[in-house]
Scaffold this motif. Structure first.
Motif, PDB file in Angstrom:
ATOM      1  N   ALA A 155     -23.523 -27.464   7.205  1.00  0.00           N
ATOM      2  CA  ALA A 155     -23.161 -28.359   6.164  1.00  0.00           C
ATOM      3  C   ALA A 155     -24.627 -28.867   5.436  1.00  0.00           C
ATOM      4  O   ALA A 155     -24.422 -29.112   4.214  1.00  0.00           O
ATOM      5  N   ALA A 156     -25.474 -29.119   6.218  1.00  0.00           N
ATOM      6  CA  ALA A 156     -26.680 -29.423   5.541  1.00  0.00           C
ATOM      7  C   ALA A 156     -27.491 -28.686   4.950  1.00  0.00           C
ATOM      8  O   ALA A 156     -28.537 -28.752   4.200  1.00  0.00           O
ATOM      9  N   GLY A 157     -27.022 -27.277   4.733  1.00  0.00           N
ATOM     10  CA  GLY A 157     -27.546 -26.332   4.003  1.00  0.00           C
ATOM     11  C   GLY A 157     -28.343 -25.306   4.686  1.00  0.00           C
ATOM     12  O   GLY A 157     -28.658 -24.167   4.083  1.00  0.00           O
ATOM     13  N   MET A 158     -28.341 -25.376   5.982  1.00  0.00           N
ATOM     14  CA  MET A 158     -28.960 -24.381   6.910  1.00  0.00           C
ATOM     15  C   MET A 158     -27.721 -23.337   7.257  1.00  0.00           C
ATOM     16  O   MET A 158     -27.215 -23.336   8.452  1.00  0.00           O
ATOM     17  N   LYS A 159     -27.672 -22.273   6.314  1.00  0.00           N
ATOM     18  CA  LYS A 159     -26.392 -21.768   6.572  1.00  0.00           C
ATOM     19  C   LYS A 159     -26.423 -20.723   7.706  1.00  0.00           C
ATOM     20  O   LYS A 159     -25.513 -20.176   8.230  1.00  0.00           O
ATOM     21  N   VAL A 160     -27.784 -20.525   8.196  1.00  0.00           N
ATOM     22  CA  VAL A 160     -27.805 -19.491   9.060  1.00  0.00           C
ATOM     23  C   VAL A 160     -27.088 -20.085  10.527  1.00  0.00           C
ATOM     24  O   VAL A 160     -26.813 -19.331  11.585  1.00  0.00           O
ATOM     25  N   PHE A 161     -27.115 -21.150  10.542  1.00  0.00           N
ATOM     26  CA  PHE A 161     -26.427 -21.735  12.016  1.00  0.00           C
ATOM     27  C   PHE A 161     -25.025 -21.576  11.947  1.00  0.00           C
ATOM     28  O   PHE A 161     -24.438 -21.660  13.121  1.00  0.00           O
ATOM     29  N   ALA A 162     -24.458 -21.310  10.821  1.00  0.00           N
ATOM     30  CA  ALA A 162     -22.903 -20.651  10.788  1.00  0.00           C
ATOM     31  C   ALA A 162     -22.793 -19.190  11.188  1.00  0.00           C
ATOM     32  O   ALA A 162     -21.731 -19.072  11.473  1.00  0.00           O
ATOM     33  N   THR A 163     -23.886 -18.626  11.543  1.00  0.00           N
ATOM     34  CA  THR A 163     -23.892 -17.115  11.801  1.00  0.00           C
ATOM     35  C   THR A 163     -24.113 -16.973  13.356  1.00  0.00           C
ATOM     36  O   THR A 163     -24.688 -17.893  13.798  1.00  0.00           O
ATOM     37  N   THR A 164     -23.838 -15.740  13.885  1.00  0.00           N
ATOM     38  CA  THR A 164     -24.386 -15.406  15.360  1.00  0.00           C
ATOM     39  C   THR A 164     -25.535 -15.824  15.575  1.00  0.00           C
ATOM     40  O   THR A 164     -25.802 -16.435  16.780  1.00  0.00           O
ATOM     41  N   PRO A 165     -26.951 -15.535  15.005  1.00  0.00           N
ATOM     42  CA  PRO A 165     -28.313 -15.799  15.261  1.00  0.00           C
ATOM     43  C   PRO A 165     -28.353 -17.287  15.401  1.00  0.00           C
ATOM     44  O   PRO A 165     -28.787 -17.509  16.413  1.00  0.00           O
ATOM     45  N   GLY A 166     -27.926 -18.010  14.573  1.00  0.00           N
ATOM     46  CA  GLY A 166     -27.804 -19.598  14.847  1.00  0.00           C
ATOM     47  C   GLY A 166     -27.045 -20.058  16.278  1.00  0.00           C
ATOM     48  O   GLY A 166     -27.684 -21.156  16.679  1.00  0.00           O
ATOM     49  N   GLY A 167     -25.968 -19.534  16.499  1.00  0.00           N
ATOM     50  CA  GLY A 167     -25.185 -19.767  17.818  1.00  0.00           C
ATOM     51  C   GLY A 167     -26.188 -19.444  18.902  1.00  0.00           C
ATOM     52  O   GLY A 167     -26.392 -20.455  19.865  1.00  0.00           O
ATOM     53  N   PHE A 168     -26.923 -18.378  18.838  1.00  0.00           N
ATOM     54  CA  PHE A 168     -27.849 -18.244  19.957  1.00  0.00           C
ATOM     55  C   PHE A 168     -28.953 -19.112  20.127  1.00  0.00           C
ATOM     56  O   PHE A 168     -29.195 -19.405  21.468  1.00  0.00           O
ATOM     57  N   ILE A 169     -29.362 -19.537  18.963  1.00  0.00           N
ATOM     58  CA  ILE A 169     -30.530 -20.209  19.042  1.00  0.00           C
ATOM     59  C   ILE A 169     -30.149 -21.675  19.350  1.00  0.00           C
ATOM     60  O   ILE A 169     -30.920 -22.286  20.269  1.00  0.00           O
ATOM     61  N   VAL A 170     -29.272 -22.239  18.660  1.00  0.00           N
ATOM     62  CA  VAL A 170     -28.650 -23.554  19.218  1.00  0.00           C
ATOM     63  C   VAL A 170     -28.236 -23.565  20.658  1.00  0.00           C
ATOM     64  O   VAL A 170     -28.675 -24.539  21.563  1.00  0.00           O
ATOM     65  N   LEU A 171     -27.563 -22.680  21.246  1.00  0.00           N
ATOM     66  CA  LEU A 171     -27.116 -22.695  22.558  1.00  0.00           C
ATOM     67  C   LEU A 171     -28.610 -22.475  23.521  1.00  0.00           C
ATOM     68  O   LEU A 171     -28.667 -23.390  24.510  1.00  0.00           O
TER      69      LEU A 171
END
Lengths: 198, 197
Positions: A155-171
């Motif tokens: 929501a803050a504009g970093m759309k990549v976190f809504a996709t699979t790569p973002g999920g891997f990185i946050v986890l």
């Protein structure tokens, strides 16, 4: 009732958290944690299956022959997954569109089979239900935490976190954080013991 | 669009644009668990490809010729998981009988394929996508190839990372997850290939 065992089982969801410490059930955790609603719904569905499969595996643990226990567990789990699937299809059509494809995959979620094999097959019905609830809540909390972080970042504009790569990185980052917290906790315990020894 | 183009689009989607691990995040457990050494990654990838292809075709046939005519579609999940479990068991017996060397190489991974959600996920996906029999075969095979590709690439990178000075809290799984994230970002570049759809 054994108080120590009760406490241990009830806190299992936190102290041996299925996602961050046991590292089980990674697929739904990453795939459906893009927003907190989906995360909560899938977490709840998984927790439901976990509690009931634990209860039934525990109730039938003396009846099921050892050699065919895994297929038997899988059938018990698949039955409850089908119940959840039918319920969501009938009453929650909107949810069915967003997490529908991941409901059947609860069958192969390793958390459930792991708890059936390592806990419910060795303990009474009461403890097994408690273990299922505790692990289920632990899973719901972890997947919601992940969902909240990813939704906020997206929501803050970093759309990549809504996709699979973002999920891997946050986890990955969260797991590193948990590791260091756990280490600090253990260090603290050790220092306390040393002090008491003196 | 003619039939042949559709099949090619299915192959490209399965291997690159819709890679089952890196874009749909299904089948992550073996992806993280068996990607420490390149050799075991290759063995696991081949075994999974075989099981995905055969089980999807068998599930497709059973779904369309038994479950649908008998009005038993609600038994889909239970039937599919039983077929996959039986198939893995059969494969286990066959490989043990005919190729003990391969059996020793695959070891415990073979039995673990049952609980690999990539297998059940693909069997379900080909039903919901409305593929015909040939498309099911080609589609599930290319999904298996995509899985193998991701697994081998990951194993290659992790063998190098083992030698690097990784900060302590990141050792093991956290760094593996971040590598997977970066790999998935790179695979996102293949999205331009999905022009057939």
């Amino acid at each position: 009732m054994d108080v120590k065992k009760f406490k241990e089982t009830a806190l299992g969801g936190v102290l041996s958290n299925p996602v961050f410490i046991l590292v089980l059930g990674m697929c739904p955790t990453i795939a459906k944690s893009t927003n907190i609603t989906d995360a909560f719904a899938l977490g709840l569905a998984t927790a439901f299956v976990l509690v009931f499969s634990n209860i039934f595996v525990s109730a039938l643990r003396k009846v099921i022959p050892d050699k065919v226990r895994l297929p038997a567990y899988i059938i018990i789990i698949a039955t409850f997954v089908t119940i959840v699937q039918m319920f969501i299809e009938a009453f929650l059509p909107a949810l069915n569109g967003s997490i529908g494809e991941f409901i059947p995959l609860i069958v192969v979620n390793c958390i459930i089979l792991a708890r059936a094999e390592s806990f419910a097959s060795k303990n009474g019905i009461g403890y097994s239900a408690l273990d299922g609830a505790s692990m289920g809540i632990g899973f719901v909390l972890s997947i919601c935490l992940l969902g909240a972080i990813r939704q906020t970042l997206a929501a803050a504009g970093m759309k990549v976190f809504a996709t699979t790569p973002g999920g891997f990185i946050v986890l990955g980052l969260l797991m590193a954080l948990f590791n260091s917290l756990l280490r600090m906790h253990k260090e603290g315990l050790r220092k306390k013991l040393v002090k008491e020894g003196e | 669009m003619d039939y042949f183009t559709v099949v090619i689009a299915i192959v490209i989607a399965g291997v690159f644009t819709n890679n089952i691990v890196l874009s749909q995040s299904i089948g992550i457990c073996p992806f993280l668990g068996v990607s420490k050494k390149t050799n075991s990654a290759i063995g696991m990838g081949l075994a999974v490809t075989f099981v995905i292809t055969v089980s999807s075709v068998v599930c497709y046939i059973l779904y369309h010729y038994v479950l649908v005519p008998l009005n038993l579609v609600y038994l889909q999940t239970i039937t599919f998981i039983l077929i996959i479990a039986a198939l893995v068991q059969l494969l286990d017996i066959l490989i043990k009988r005919f190729s003990p060397a391969l059996y020793a190489a695959l070891g415990v991974y073979l039995a673990l394929i049952t609980t690999n959600c990539a297998v059940l996920g693909t069997a379900n996906a080909v039903i919901t996508s409305g593929y015909d029999l040939l498309q099911t075969f080609v589609g599930s095979f290319s999904i298996g190839v995509g899985f193998t590709l991701a697994l081998i690439l990951m194993a290659g990178i992790r063998e190098k990372v083992d030698l690097a000075p990784v900060p302590k809290p990141f050792r093991g799984l956290p760094i593996a997850l971040i590598i997977a994230g970066l790999m998935a970002l790179a695979f996102g570049g293949f999205a331009g290939l999905s022009f057939f759809k």
